[in-house]
Design a protein around this motif. Structure first.
Motif, short mmCIF file in Angstrom:
data_model
loop_
_atom_site.label_atom_id
_atom_site.label_comp_id
_atom_site.label_asym_id
_atom_site.label_seq_id
_atom_site.Cartn_x
_atom_site.Cartn_y
_atom_site.Cartn_z
N MET A 1 0.84 -1.19 0.00
CA MET A 1 0.00 0.00 0.00
C MET A 1 0.89 1.24 0.00
SD MET A 1 -3.62 -0.62 0.87
CE MET A 1 -3.84 1.07 1.21
N GLN A 2 0.32 2.28 -0.55
CA GLN A 2 0.96 3.59 -0.52
C GLN A 2 0.21 4.47 0.48
OE1 GLN A 2 3.83 4.40 -2.17
NE2 GLN A 2 3.82 2.20 -2.53
N PRO A 3 0.71 5.66 0.79
CA PRO A 3 0.06 6.53 1.77
C PRO A 3 -1.40 6.86 1.40
CG PRO A 3 2.26 7.31 1.33
CD PRO A 3 1.99 6.22 0.33
N THR A 43 -1.22 -1.03 6.11
CA THR A 43 -1.73 -1.78 4.96
C THR A 43 -3.19 -2.17 5.04
OG1 THR A 43 -0.93 -3.83 5.93
CG2 THR A 43 0.54 -2.69 4.40
N ASN A 44 -3.73 -2.37 6.22
CA ASN A 44 -5.14 -2.77 6.38
C ASN A 44 -5.75 -1.90 7.46
OD1 ASN A 44 -5.17 -5.20 4.63
ND2 ASN A 44 -3.61 -5.88 6.08
N SER A 62 -18.00 2.79 10.27
CA SER A 62 -16.60 2.57 9.95
C SER A 62 -16.29 2.97 8.52
CB SER A 62 -16.23 1.09 10.16
OG SER A 62 -16.94 0.28 9.24
N VAL A 63 -15.01 3.19 8.29
CA VAL A 63 -14.45 3.36 6.95
C VAL A 63 -13.20 2.50 6.94
CG1 VAL A 63 -13.42 4.98 5.32
CG2 VAL A 63 -15.35 5.71 6.74
N ALA A 64 -13.04 1.67 5.90
CA ALA A 64 -11.92 0.74 5.87
C ALA A 64 -11.36 0.59 4.47
CB ALA A 64 -12.37 -0.62 6.40
N TRP A 65 -10.06 0.28 4.40
CA TRP A 65 -9.45 0.03 3.10
C TRP A 65 -8.22 -0.86 3.26
CZ3 TRP A 65 -9.49 4.77 5.48
CH2 TRP A 65 -8.27 5.25 5.94
N SER A 66 -7.91 -1.56 2.19
CA SER A 66 -6.70 -2.37 2.08
C SER A 66 -6.48 -2.58 0.59
CB SER A 66 -6.86 -3.71 2.79
OG SER A 66 -7.76 -4.53 2.09
N ALA A 67 -5.42 -3.29 0.24
CA ALA A 67 -5.17 -3.58 -1.17
C ALA A 67 -6.20 -4.56 -1.72
CB ALA A 67 -3.76 -4.15 -1.35
N GLY A 68 -6.91 -5.26 -0.84
CA GLY A 68 -7.86 -6.27 -1.29
C GLY A 68 -9.32 -5.94 -1.06
N GLY A 69 -9.65 -4.73 -0.65
CA GLY A 69 -11.05 -4.37 -0.46
C GLY A 69 -11.19 -3.07 0.32
N SER A 70 -12.26 -2.34 0.04
CA SER A 70 -12.50 -1.06 0.69
C SER A 70 -14.00 -0.82 0.81
CB SER A 70 -11.88 0.09 -0.12
OG SER A 70 -10.52 -0.14 -0.35
N GLY A 71 -14.40 -0.03 1.80
CA GLY A 71 -15.80 0.29 1.95
C GLY A 71 -16.05 1.14 3.17
N ALA A 72 -17.34 1.36 3.44
CA ALA A 72 -17.75 2.20 4.56
C ALA A 72 -19.14 1.79 5.03
CB ALA A 72 -17.75 3.67 4.13
#
Length: 122
Positions: A1-3, A43-44, A62-72
């Motif tokens: 992951m990047q910033p 990263t997660n 919640s708000v969440a993200w990773s290289a394999g999925g994101s959502g809120a």
């Protein structure tokens, strides 16, 4: 992951406290905005969004993200009081008492980027 840069606008009548899974915290009183920055090592990330009235937590989303999925999620403690809208890397989302919004494509945040969220009263 990047910033990743998280920008939150709390246009509700409740105070908001944010706690990220990496230990970062922020807050925004009713009508205020806040932001958090995440590095490539984060990263997660899941950010718990908690709204308070008179010092009592009345809603959590919640708000969440990773290289394999994101959502809120606009909240599951009490329904029909807060709506959300925003974008992840320019891909829009919105929700009002609908639960989890899964972002597509699944790797939308793999290269880092920007997350913008605005919360309003329902």
């Amino acid at each position: 992951m990047q910033p990743v840069s998280l920008n939150v606008h709390n246009e509700t009548k409740y105070d908001l406290k944010i706690q990220a899974s990496n230990g970062a915290t922020a807050g925004a009183v009713a009508g205020a905005s806040t932001s958090l920055g995440f590095t490539a090592e984060d990263t997660n990330i899941t950010c718990a969004m908690r709204w308070y009235q008179d010092g009592i937590c009345i809603l959590q989303g919640s708000v969440a993200w990773s290289a394999g999925g994101s959502g809120a999620d606009d909240g599951w403690t009490t329904s029909n009081i807060i709506c959300m809208s925003g974008s992840m890397n320019g891909e829009p989302f919105s929700c009002c008492n609908e639960g989890w919004v899964e972002m597509q494509p699944y790797n939308l945040m793999a290269n880092g980027g920007d997350v913008e969220v605005t919360y309003t009263n329902a």
